[in-house]
Design a protein around this motif. Sequence first.
Motif, PDB file in Angstrom:
ATOM      1  N   GLN A  80      -1.916  10.675   4.571  1.00 23.00           N
ATOM      2  CA  GLN A  80      -1.755   9.462   5.377  1.00 23.00           C
ATOM      3  C   GLN A  80      -0.420   9.489   6.110  1.00 23.00           C
ATOM      4  O   GLN A  80      -0.352   9.150   7.293  1.00 23.00           O
ATOM      5  CB  GLN A  80      -1.858   8.228   4.482  1.00 23.00           C
ATOM      6  N   ARG A 137      -6.954   4.395   6.034  1.00 25.15           N
ATOM      7  CA  ARG A 137      -7.733   4.164   4.812  1.00 25.15           C
ATOM      8  C   ARG A 137      -8.783   5.254   4.589  1.00 25.15           C
ATOM      9  O   ARG A 137      -9.145   5.537   3.460  1.00 25.15           O
ATOM     10  CB  ARG A 137      -8.420   2.802   4.854  1.00 25.15           C
ATOM     11  N   SER A 187      -4.764   1.335  10.800  1.00 23.79           N
ATOM     12  CA  SER A 187      -4.979   1.149   9.359  1.00 23.79           C
ATOM     13  C   SER A 187      -6.403   1.537   8.941  1.00 23.79           C
ATOM     14  O   SER A 187      -6.609   1.977   7.815  1.00 23.79           O
ATOM     15  CB  SER A 187      -4.662  -0.281   8.933  1.00 23.79           C
ATOM     16  N   MET A 194       0.850  -1.179   0.000  1.00 24.85           N
ATOM     17  CA  MET A 194       0.000   0.000   0.000  1.00 24.85           C
ATOM     18  C   MET A 194       0.893   1.238   0.000  1.00 24.85           C
ATOM     19  O   MET A 194       1.665   1.461   0.920  1.00 24.85           O
ATOM     20  CB  MET A 194      -0.878  -0.040   1.255  1.00 24.85           C
TER      21      MET A 194
END
Length: 103
Positions: free
Chosen positions: A7, A101, A97, A1
């Motif tokens: 992020q 996302r 996580s 990813m």
Amino acid sequence: MELRGKQKRFLRSQAHHLSPLFQIGKGGLNEAMITQIEEALEKRELIKINLLQNTDEIATDVAATLEKEINCDVVQIIGRVLVLFKASSKAANQKLSIDVRKL
């Protein structure tokens, strides 16, 4: 990813208060340590690693090796401190996580 800018910024803010979980010394980065780092990432998702003064390792080389070996993302390198992220495969350990996302 592959992490996007927002992020990474979020993960850097989360890692700010963490203390380094692993220290790489004069023994360098070996297979046993890579395995331990991978297991820690599975449980925590975000960790810091410190390179001690007596090591011959270079932070960018260690980061590249870890990215290749355990398929994690390097969030940040400041001097001799690495911040690593890898989404956990177990739902019980997926705390960060889920938030990453959403960004």
